[in-house]
Design an enzyme around this catalytic site. Structure first.
Site, PDB file in Angstrom:
ATOM      1  N   CYS A  69       0.836  -1.208   0.000  1.00  0.00           N
ATOM      2  CA  CYS A  69       0.000   0.000   0.000  1.00  0.00           C
ATOM      3  C   CYS A  69       0.873   1.262   0.000  1.00  0.00           C
ATOM      4  O   CYS A  69       1.559   1.548   0.986  1.00  0.00           O
ATOM      5  CB  CYS A  69      -0.909  -0.039   1.223  1.00  0.00           C
ATOM      6  SG  CYS A  69      -1.792   1.480   1.580  1.00  0.00           S
ATOM      7  N   CYS A  72       0.066   3.741   2.767  1.00  0.00           N
ATOM      8  CA  CYS A  72       0.520   3.194   4.052  1.00  0.00           C
ATOM      9  C   CYS A  72       2.008   3.477   4.252  1.00  0.00           C
ATOM     10  O   CYS A  72       2.435   3.891   5.325  1.00  0.00           O
ATOM     11  CB  CYS A  72       0.284   1.689   4.121  1.00  0.00           C
ATOM     12  SG  CYS A  72      -1.443   1.185   4.004  1.00  0.00           S
TER      13      CYS A  72
END
Length: 149
Positions: A69, A72
Site C-alpha cells: 500500500c 501506508c
C-alpha cells in the site's frame, strides 16, 4: 492501593503493571526485558492485538496497513513520529492486514491505511486515509477520554 496502568509488551504479550506516577519511557517488560515504549510503533500479530485491546488499560491506536500500500508507506514516518509524541500515554501498534486477515475482517477494514483507536476494549474512533504527524496526534487527542493522554 497504588494507581497503575496495565501495559502489554508488544514483544512477548505479557501484561506489566506500571505505576501512574512513573515515567514509562524507560520501563521494561518484566518477562522479556524489552522496552515497553520504544518510541516506534511495533508490528503485532493477532494474539498480541487481542491482548493489547483486551488486557491493557492504555488507549491503543492501531494502524492497519499492508506492505504493498503506497499511502501506508507514505504515512509510516508520520505514524512513527506520532508514537514519539503520544507514548507512553497511548500505545501505538501496527497490524499488517495481509498477515492478519482474520483480524482485519473482524475489524471490518474496507480500505487502508485505517487507524482505529481503542480504549477499555471498545473502539472509540476510526479514520481511513494517510495523515501527517500533527493530524494523527490531534485526531488521537481529540478522541481520547480526558485524563488518559
Amino acid at each position: 492501593m497504588t494507581q497503575e496502568n496495565l501495559v502489554v509488551c508488544t514483544k512477548c504479550g505479557v501484561v506489566n503493571r506500571l505505576p501512574l506516577g512513573r515515567n514509562g519511557t524507560d520501563a521494561k517488560c518484566g518477562k522479556c526485558g524489552a522496552l515497553l515504549f520504544s518510541g516506534l510503533p511495533q508490528d503485532i500479530d493477532a494474539a498480541n492485538f487481542d491482548r493489547q485491546i483486551g488486557r491493557g488499560s492504555l488507549p491503543v491506536l492501531v494502524d492497519v496497513w499492508a506492505p504493498w500500500c503506497g499511502p501506508c508507506k507514505a504515512m509510516a514516518p508520520a505514524y512513527e513520529a506520532a508514537a514519539k509524541a503520544l507514548e507512553p500515554h497511548i500505545r501505538l501498534v501496527k497490524l499488517n492486514s495481509d498477515k492478519e486477515q482474520a483480524i482485519a475482517a473482524r475489524l471490518d477494514i474496507r480500505g487502508i491505511p485505517t487507524m482505529i483507536l481503542f480504549h477499555r476494549r471498545l473502539e472509540i474512533a476510526r479514520i481511513s486515509g494517510a495523515m501527517g504527524t500533527s493530524q494523527i496526534v490531534s485526531w488521537v487527542r481529540g478522541h481520547v477520554p480526558t485524563g488518559t493522554s
